[in-house]
Design a protein around this motif. Structure first.
Motif, mmCIF file in Angstrom:
data_model
loop_
_atom_site.group_PDB
_atom_site.id
_atom_site.type_symbol
_atom_site.label_atom_id
_atom_site.label_comp_id
_atom_site.label_asym_id
_atom_site.label_seq_id
_atom_site.Cartn_x
_atom_site.Cartn_y
_atom_site.Cartn_z
ATOM 1 N N GLY A 45 3.371 -4.662 7.445
ATOM 2 C CA GLY A 45 4.389 -3.611 7.316
ATOM 3 C C GLY A 45 5.738 -4.168 6.925
ATOM 4 O O GLY A 45 6.005 -5.373 7.015
ATOM 5 N N GLY A 46 6.594 -3.249 6.504
ATOM 6 C CA GLY A 46 7.862 -3.624 5.902
ATOM 7 C C GLY A 46 8.865 -4.246 6.855
ATOM 8 O O GLY A 46 9.635 -5.121 6.456
ATOM 9 N N GLU A 49 8.167 -7.811 7.419
ATOM 10 C CA GLU A 49 8.428 -8.466 6.136
ATOM 11 C C GLU A 49 9.930 -8.800 6.008
ATOM 12 O O GLU A 49 10.316 -9.919 5.674
ATOM 13 C CB GLU A 49 8.003 -7.476 5.034
ATOM 14 C CG GLU A 49 8.099 -7.974 3.630
ATOM 15 C CD GLU A 49 6.934 -8.885 3.252
ATOM 16 O OE1 GLU A 49 5.877 -8.837 3.904
ATOM 17 O OE2 GLU A 49 7.125 -9.673 2.306
ATOM 18 N N LYS A 198 5.988 -13.945 -1.900
ATOM 19 C CA LYS A 198 5.546 -12.643 -2.407
ATOM 20 C C LYS A 198 6.284 -12.222 -3.671
ATOM 21 O O LYS A 198 5.766 -11.438 -4.456
ATOM 22 C CB LYS A 198 5.742 -11.575 -1.318
ATOM 23 C CG LYS A 198 5.191 -10.238 -1.725
ATOM 24 C CD LYS A 198 5.126 -9.266 -0.600
ATOM 25 C CE LYS A 198 3.976 -9.586 0.314
ATOM 26 N NZ LYS A 198 4.037 -8.858 1.567
ATOM 27 N N VAL A 226 -0.689 -1.390 -3.454
ATOM 28 C CA VAL A 226 -0.731 -2.321 -2.316
ATOM 29 C C VAL A 226 -0.152 -1.573 -1.125
ATOM 30 O O VAL A 226 0.986 -1.107 -1.190
ATOM 31 C CB VAL A 226 0.154 -3.565 -2.571
ATOM 32 C CG1 VAL A 226 0.206 -4.462 -1.334
ATOM 33 C CG2 VAL A 226 -0.329 -4.354 -3.775
ATOM 34 N N SER A 227 -0.916 -1.452 -0.061
ATOM 35 C CA SER A 227 -0.411 -0.723 1.122
ATOM 36 C C SER A 227 -1.310 -0.952 2.314
ATOM 37 O O SER A 227 -2.513 -1.152 2.141
ATOM 38 C CB SER A 227 -0.448 0.790 0.878
ATOM 39 O OG SER A 227 0.735 1.228 0.300
ATOM 40 N N ARG A 228 -0.740 -0.845 3.484
ATOM 41 C CA ARG A 228 -1.603 -0.720 4.668
ATOM 42 C C ARG A 228 -2.511 0.479 4.450
ATOM 43 O O ARG A 228 -2.119 1.447 3.787
ATOM 44 C CB ARG A 228 -0.757 -0.458 5.918
ATOM 45 C CG ARG A 228 0.043 -1.617 6.403
ATOM 46 C CD ARG A 228 0.868 -1.257 7.629
ATOM 47 N NE ARG A 228 1.876 -0.242 7.351
ATOM 48 C CZ ARG A 228 1.821 1.030 7.759
ATOM 49 N NH1 ARG A 228 0.798 1.466 8.474
ATOM 50 N NH2 ARG A 228 2.790 1.882 7.482
ATOM 51 N N LYS A 233 0.034 6.810 3.210
ATOM 52 C CA LYS A 233 0.133 6.100 1.917
ATOM 53 C C LYS A 233 -0.814 6.741 0.895
ATOM 54 O O LYS A 233 -0.844 6.331 -0.258
ATOM 55 C CB LYS A 233 -0.227 4.616 2.083
ATOM 56 C CG LYS A 233 0.554 3.885 3.174
ATOM 57 C CD LYS A 233 1.961 3.583 2.775
ATOM 58 C CE LYS A 233 2.681 2.792 3.857
ATOM 59 N NZ LYS A 233 4.105 2.634 3.585
ATOM 60 N N GLY A 257 -4.893 -4.004 0.632
ATOM 61 C CA GLY A 257 -4.099 -3.807 1.846
ATOM 62 C C GLY A 257 -4.753 -4.413 3.065
ATOM 63 O O GLY A 257 -5.943 -4.737 3.058
ATOM 64 N N GLY A 258 -3.964 -4.564 4.084
ATOM 65 C CA GLY A 258 -4.481 -5.034 5.359
ATOM 66 C C GLY A 258 -3.984 -4.095 6.428
ATOM 67 O O GLY A 258 -3.632 -2.953 6.151
ATOM 68 N N ILE A 296 -0.680 -11.044 -3.208
ATOM 69 C CA ILE A 296 -0.046 -9.759 -3.533
ATOM 70 C C ILE A 296 0.887 -9.924 -4.735
ATOM 71 O O ILE A 296 0.904 -9.101 -5.653
ATOM 72 C CB ILE A 296 0.703 -9.201 -2.303
ATOM 73 C CG1 ILE A 296 -0.329 -8.765 -1.248
ATOM 74 C CG2 ILE A 296 1.608 -8.026 -2.685
ATOM 75 C CD1 ILE A 296 0.268 -8.308 0.061
ATOM 76 N N ALA A 316 9.524 2.048 1.254
ATOM 77 C CA ALA A 316 8.489 1.547 0.336
ATOM 78 C C ALA A 316 8.915 0.250 -0.345
ATOM 79 O O ALA A 316 9.301 0.226 -1.519
ATOM 80 C CB ALA A 316 8.074 2.580 -0.701
ATOM 81 N N LEU A 317 8.825 -0.824 0.413
ATOM 82 C CA LEU A 317 9.113 -2.142 -0.159
ATOM 83 C C LEU A 317 8.136 -2.503 -1.260
ATOM 84 O O LEU A 317 8.457 -3.292 -2.145
ATOM 85 C CB LEU A 317 9.015 -3.209 0.942
ATOM 86 C CG LEU A 317 10.129 -3.243 1.975
ATOM 87 C CD1 LEU A 317 9.881 -4.368 2.959
ATOM 88 C CD2 LEU A 317 11.486 -3.411 1.315
ATOM 89 N N THR A 318 6.934 -1.915 -1.192
ATOM 90 C CA THR A 318 5.951 -2.220 -2.238
ATOM 91 C C THR A 318 6.475 -1.762 -3.604
ATOM 92 O O THR A 318 6.184 -2.391 -4.620
ATOM 93 C CB THR A 318 4.619 -1.517 -1.937
ATOM 94 O OG1 THR A 318 4.894 -0.160 -1.617
ATOM 95 C CG2 THR A 318 3.900 -2.167 -0.781
ATOM 96 N N GLU A 321 9.082 -4.370 -4.627
ATOM 97 C CA GLU A 321 8.414 -5.609 -5.066
ATOM 98 C C GLU A 321 7.892 -5.475 -6.496
ATOM 99 O O GLU A 321 8.054 -6.388 -7.319
ATOM 100 C CB GLU A 321 7.241 -5.923 -4.115
ATOM 101 C CG GLU A 321 7.707 -6.383 -2.743
ATOM 102 C CD GLU A 321 6.668 -6.222 -1.638
ATOM 103 O OE1 GLU A 321 7.007 -6.461 -0.469
ATOM 104 O OE2 GLU A 321 5.510 -5.850 -1.940
HETATM 105 N N1 UDP Z 1 1.891 -5.728 2.720
HETATM 106 C C1 UDP Z 1 1.235 -6.914 2.947
HETATM 107 N N2 UDP Z 1 -0.114 -6.901 3.080
HETATM 108 C C2 UDP Z 1 -0.822 -5.757 2.987
HETATM 109 C C3 UDP Z 1 -0.147 -4.539 2.772
HETATM 110 C C4 UDP Z 1 1.225 -4.557 2.645
HETATM 111 O O1 UDP Z 1 1.852 -7.989 3.011
HETATM 112 O O2 UDP Z 1 -2.027 -5.817 3.104
HETATM 113 C C5 UDP Z 1 3.330 -5.775 2.593
HETATM 114 C C6 UDP Z 1 3.884 -5.213 1.309
HETATM 115 O O3 UDP Z 1 3.811 -6.174 0.279
HETATM 116 C C7 UDP Z 1 5.304 -4.843 1.742
HETATM 117 C C8 UDP Z 1 5.119 -4.411 3.178
HETATM 118 O O4 UDP Z 1 3.906 -5.007 3.634
HETATM 119 O O5 UDP Z 1 6.122 -5.993 1.724
HETATM 120 C C9 UDP Z 1 4.986 -2.907 3.300
HETATM 121 O O6 UDP Z 1 6.239 -2.350 3.335
HETATM 122 P P1 UDP Z 1 6.481 -0.841 2.922
HETATM 123 O O7 UDP Z 1 7.914 -0.553 3.150
HETATM 124 O O8 UDP Z 1 5.964 -0.608 1.540
HETATM 125 O O9 UDP Z 1 5.540 0.014 3.891
HETATM 126 P P2 UDP Z 1 5.267 0.036 5.472
HETATM 127 O O10 UDP Z 1 3.965 -0.674 5.648
HETATM 128 O O11 UDP Z 1 6.406 -0.632 6.162
HETATM 129 O O12 UDP Z 1 5.136 1.487 5.796
#
Ligand code: UDP
Length: 410
Positions: A45-46, A49, A198, A226-228, A233, A257-258, A296, A316-318, A321
């Motif tokens: 999650g962001g 990060e 990243k 790319v997202s959880r 999402k 995603g993870g 990623i 939405a850091l994705t 990125e």
């Molecule tokens: N991310 C990651 N691995 C994953 C999925 C997401 O490292 O499997 C990272 C993604 O690159 C981003 C952050 O987690 O840096 C997600 O931040 P975002 O603000 O987009 O969403 P959040 O998960 O905080 O709702």
């Protein structure tokens, strides 16, 4: 192994040496203050990060900065995921027991933690009730909200509000998230680190190697999200949009995603995604382990279009990125995404499955236009959403709280 943090001076190449001088100047005025950040997960999650990247820089600037992570059990994280969804406007029901579980977990953590920072930043709702102990510690306390709270369910908001009003200030990521509160409110947008694994530049060989290792074929243009694996999402919506795209343009979809340790819903959503994808050979679902930063980075760089079809979003850091990598992005006009994308100038905003499909097709069919959007998007990130600007605003906020005065970025 954790990545080594870059030196503050290294950022000068990207953001200019004047920014580095400003950061040092502001930090000098805060001379050696102790800072604490508290959130609820060390990875995924962001928020994690951002903290991972920001905290070493606070320390390099001479501010003694620590990061504490709240420890919770499954019922606690189920409760706080409901709060998260409800703050994003989703209907959720809460029982008395839910609130008790929340308060007990916060109280348990308080027995363990020393929160004696001169500035204490509490991130998101999970540890918000820590503020109950602030008198004991002194310090200035700030609630840093990463969630879109523009239209929250009132049951969740009312519960939280009584804690939030006991902080000195609240920080929101976008202007529309501001609330009626009795405390001061600041607007600070999140950021990415251009020098992290990243986001750093990769050579063609590095991208190729990572894509080979991930077994992602490159014979067709790649569309990526790319997202959880989180309902908000909308990974299933991405598959639906992709199926419309495929009727007229050949492409491959990557959903990568993870999970995050404070998100209990991931497995269920992943199962739905797998079911919806069926055995379509053009849909690749990648479960990435924590720390897949280089992977990623490579996937985003190898993509023709990056999608973020969220139903709700904090920031939405994705998206940030992907924009930073000069990629054309198609993303929902929710939460902080419109701050990042000027429609048809620095990316494409969408409002539906059909809208997403239309824009993806348009970009796949017009590489020149897609490239222009990507270039504009990258410049927008350079000017607004890099780590150094974020750090500067934290320092200005600390000065503003100490002096009781307003600062110009508000
Ligand atoms: N991310 C990651 N691995 C994953 C999925 C997401 O490292 O499997 C990272 C993604 O690159 C981003 C952050 O987690 O840096 C997600 O931040 P975002 O603000 O987009 O969403 P959040 O998960 O905080 O709702």
């Amino acid at each position: 192994m954790p990545e080594a943090a870059p030196l503050l001076e290294d950022y000068g190449v990207v953001v200019g040496s004047q920014m580095i001088d400003e950061l040092k100047f502001l930090a000098d005025r805060l001379g050696g203050r102790r800072v604490q950040h508290i959130n609820s997960t060390a990875q995924g999650g962001g928020v994690a990060e951002i903290l991972n990247r920001l905290i070493p820089l606070f320390n390099q600037l001479g501010l003694d900065t620590r990061w504490e992570v709240l420890e919770g059990n499954a019922p606690f994280f189920e409760m706080t995921k409901k709060v998260h969804n409800a703050l994003h406007g989703e209907p959720e029901r809460f029982s008395r027991k839910d609130f008790r579980v929340y308060l007990e977990c916060n109280a348990e953590n308080l027995k363990r933690l020393t929160l004696d920072g001169d500035a204490v930043f509490i991130h998101d709702p999970q540890p918000a009730a820590f503020v109950e102990s602030r008198r004991k510690w002194g310090g200035r306390w700030v609630w840093r909200c990463h969630v879109d709270v523009s239209a929250p369910q009132m049951n969740a908001w009312r519960f939280l509000e009584r804690f939030i009003n006991r902080f000195d200030a609240a920080i929101f990521s976008a202007p529309q998230f501001a609330q009626r509160l009795s405390i001061r409110q600041f607007l600070i947008a999140p950021s990415i680190d251009p020098l992290s694994e990243k986001n750093r530049e990769l050579t063609t060989e590095e991208v190729d190697r990572a894509m080979d290792q991930l077994q992602i074929p490159r014979d067709k243009p790649i569309v990526t999200q790319v997202s959880r694996f989180d309902r908000l999402k909308d990974p299933v919506g991405v598959i639906e949009a992709f199926r419309i795209v495929k009727k007229s343009v050949d492409a491959r979809l990557v959903l990568a995603g993870g999970g995050a340790s404070d998100d209990p819903e991931g497995a269920e959503v992943l199962a739905q995604v797998r079911q919806r994808a069926g055995n379509d050979p053009d849909i690749l679902i990648l479960e990435l382990p924590p720390g897949s930063n280089l992977q990623i980075n490579a996937i985003q760089r190898a993509s023709a279009v990056v999608v973020q079809k969220s139903l709700r979003e904090g920031f939405a850091l994705t998206v940030t990125e992907a924009l930073w990598k000069g990629k054309p992005v198609v993303a929902s006009a929710v939460g902080g995404i419109p701050l990042q994308i000027a429609h048809k100038y620095g990316g494409m905003l969408c409002h539906s499955v059909e809208g997403a499909a239309h824009r993806i097709k348009q970009l796949l069919n017009s590489p020149g236009f897609a490239e222009r959007l990507g270039k504009n998007g990258r410049e927008h990130v350079r000017q607004n959403f890099l780590l150094t600007r974020h750090l500067k605003e934290y320092l200005l906020l600390m000065l503003a709280l100490e002096s009781g005065q307003d600062v110009t970025f508000l």
